[in-house]
Design an enzyme around this catalytic site. Structure first.
Site, PDB file in Angstrom:
ATOM      1  N   ASP A   1       2.392  -3.353  -0.470  1.00 15.47           N
ATOM      2  CA  ASP A   1       2.093  -3.489   0.953  1.00 15.47           C
ATOM      3  C   ASP A   1       1.217  -4.698   1.250  1.00 15.47           C
ATOM      4  O   ASP A   1       0.010  -4.692   0.956  1.00 15.47           O
ATOM      5  CB  ASP A   1       1.398  -2.189   1.408  1.00 15.47           C
ATOM      6  CG  ASP A   1       0.910  -2.253   2.831  1.00 15.47           C
ATOM      7  OD1 ASP A   1      -0.022  -1.506   3.172  1.00 15.47           O
ATOM      8  OD2 ASP A   1       1.463  -3.064   3.608  1.00 15.47           O
TER       9      ASP A   1
ATOM     10  N   ASP B   1       4.351  -7.909   7.103  1.00 17.75           N
ATOM     11  CA  ASP B   1       3.906  -6.672   6.468  1.00 17.75           C
ATOM     12  C   ASP B   1       5.039  -6.006   5.690  1.00 17.75           C
ATOM     13  O   ASP B   1       5.898  -5.330   6.277  1.00 17.75           O
ATOM     14  CB  ASP B   1       3.361  -5.709   7.544  1.00 17.75           C
ATOM     15  CG  ASP B   1       2.784  -4.450   6.923  1.00 17.75           C
ATOM     16  OD1 ASP B   1       2.267  -3.603   7.685  1.00 17.75           O
ATOM     17  OD2 ASP B   1       2.859  -4.305   5.682  1.00 17.75           O
TER      18      ASP B   1
HETATM   19  C1  LIG Z   1       2.608   2.370   3.911  1.00 19.43           C
HETATM   20  C2  LIG Z   1       1.867   2.613   5.226  1.00 19.43           C
HETATM   21  N1  LIG Z   1       2.520   1.862   6.314  1.00 19.43           N
HETATM   22  C3  LIG Z   1       3.686   2.316   6.915  1.00 19.43           C
HETATM   23  O1  LIG Z   1       4.194   1.640   7.796  1.00 19.43           O
HETATM   24  C4  LIG Z   1       4.325   3.600   6.521  1.00 19.43           C
HETATM   25  C5  LIG Z   1       3.735   4.806   6.897  1.00 19.43           C
HETATM   26  N2  LIG Z   1       4.349   5.953   6.575  1.00 19.43           N
HETATM   27  C6  LIG Z   1       5.546   5.949   5.914  1.00 19.43           C
HETATM   28  C7  LIG Z   1       6.216   7.225   5.574  1.00 19.43           C
HETATM   29  N3  LIG Z   1       6.156   4.790   5.526  1.00 19.43           N
HETATM   30  C8  LIG Z   1       5.555   3.620   5.810  1.00 19.43           C
HETATM   31  N4  LIG Z   1       6.137   2.456   5.404  1.00 19.43           N
HETATM   32  C9  LIG Z   1       7.379   2.539   4.629  1.00 19.43           C
HETATM   33  C10 LIG Z   1       7.753   1.199   4.088  1.00 19.43           C
HETATM   34  C11 LIG Z   1       7.846   0.825   2.783  1.00 19.43           C
HETATM   35  C12 LIG Z   1       8.269  -0.498   2.747  1.00 19.43           C
HETATM   36  C13 LIG Z   1       8.429  -0.876   4.029  1.00 19.43           C
HETATM   37  O2  LIG Z   1       8.080   0.176   4.863  1.00 19.43           O
HETATM   38  C14 LIG Z   1       1.904   0.611   6.786  1.00 19.43           C
HETATM   39  C15 LIG Z   1       0.514   0.854   7.371  1.00 19.43           C
HETATM   40  C16 LIG Z   1      -0.124  -0.452   7.831  1.00 19.43           C
HETATM   41  C17 LIG Z   1      -0.165  -1.451   6.695  1.00 19.43           C
HETATM   42  N5  LIG Z   1       1.169  -1.679   6.160  1.00 19.43           N
HETATM   43  C18 LIG Z   1       1.828  -0.437   5.678  1.00 19.43           C
END
Ligand SMILES: CCN(C(=O)c1cnc(C)nc1NCc1ccco1)[C@H]1CCCNC1
Length: 339
Positions: free
Chosen positions: A38, A224
């Protein structure tokens, strides 16, 4: 390290084009975890064995048990990371973490409180932040910084490929130390990160079809890798949705009539002197639910309060179209057309 050339690839799994995650290990003997790599955060956290049974999301995921690892180092400092829908809370521990075959002794967080929303829907166990050290909570040195200081990588960069169709093997790839020509074509266009210490760039505007509608005076775009969608200021996204004839769902999502998809305009992001267009194929998610086709739009309204916001967040659906190189050596981001 992969025998070749100072680069370390990690294959990623693609879950419904909305979640991309790869495997790391923590501890000796290795305890395996699926994590999102992330760029929107800079800490590593995984569910803890001592997570309270109150938190269902802990028990549907792999949990780290320090007592089973001979390389576990106790820390115990409190930890809390803020998400839109709730905080992940826990405590710090230290252990050997292996990413792409590279071991590092890493301080990370064991989550003992994991909000059901959104993590009950997560296919991944935890999050491995690939952001800069100055956004790391508790001043913890991030994983990638520890890997860079080992001087095993050919270049101080990492690159991300997200596949578009779940049948594509692998679902994606993180490469530390370089890029993978297998997954992009043409050359990279680079732009400097807007403020040293965040994976964000200055955006010069957002065009829908042929008309620049948003961010006309310039704004910030966060790249992101951990977000599924593209988010923009709620007011802008609601105008965008009206322009493409999308209707809003309860939980903030949007859908369009599947018959109209092929006539939808492209949405173009003006970054670093180049135009990055997404066609309806890139921003419409075709899902068949209960035998009928649902065409959801992968844009969401999100108001990030100043001084950070207002911002646009370019997530997985953008990266799936534009292979992305994150360059820590030169504090810049590069895009090439993904294959
Ligand atoms: C990981 C926390 N995030 C999500 O948006 C998020 C939340 N909850 C779920 C279930 N999935 C998410 N992202 C899936 C994903 C994987 C790769 C692309 O997106 C974000 C929070 C802000 C910083 N950046 C990350």
């Amino acid at each position: 390290l992969s025998p070749s050339n100072g680069t370390a690839p990690t294959p990623l799994t693609n879950y419904l084009d909305t979640q991309y995650y790869g495997e790391i290990s923590i501890g000796s003997p290795a305890q395996m975890f699926n994590v999102v790599f992330d760029t929107g955060s800079a800490n590593l956290w995984v569910p803890s064995y001592s997570c309270s049974p109150l938190y269902t999301a802990c028990f549907t995921h792999n949990r780290y048990d320090g007592s089973k690892s001979r390389t576990h180092i106790k820390n115990g400092t409190g930890f809390s990371i803020q998400y839109a829908s709730g905080n992940v809370r826990g405590f710090l521990s230290e252990d050997v973490v292996v990413v792409g075959g590279i071991p590092v002794v890493q301080v990370f967080a064991e989550a003992t409180a994991l909000p059901a929303i959104p993590f009950i829907f997560a296919k991944f166990d935890g999050v491995l932040g690939m952001g800069y050290p100055n956004v790391a909570i508790d001043g913890i040195t991030p994983v990638f910084d520890r890997i860079m200081s080992q001087h095993v990588l050919k270049e101080e960069v990492f690159s991300v490929y997200y596949s578009k169709d779940p049948m594509h093997k692998p679902g994606g790839e993180l490469v530390m130390g370089g890029t993978d020509p297998e997954y992009y074509t043409g050359t990279f266009n680079y732009m400097g990160t807007s403020e040293a210490g965040k994976w964000e760039v200055n955006m010069k505007g957002v065009t829908v079809g042929e008309e620049m509608l948003f961010c006309k005076e310039g704004c910030t775009a966060v790249i992101d890798t951990g977000s599924s969608y593209i988010t923009g200021p709620a007011s802008s996204v609601s105008v965008l949705m009206k322009t493409i004839g999308a209707t809003e769902l309860a939980e903030g999502g949007y859908t369009v009539n599947c018959d109209l998809v092929k006539s939808l305009p492209s949405v173009t992001f003006h970054l670093g002197g180049h135009d990055y267009s997404l066609t309806e194929e890139d921003y419409i998610l075709w899902q068949s639910q209960f035998g009928e086709d649902i065409c959801s739009v992968t844009f969401r309204g999100l108001d990030v309060p100043p001084p950070t916001g207002p911002i646009w967040i370019l997530g997985a659906n953008f990266i799936a179209r534009y292979y992305t190189e994150f360059d820590r050596r030169n504090n810049r981001i590069g895009f090439a057309t993904a294959v």
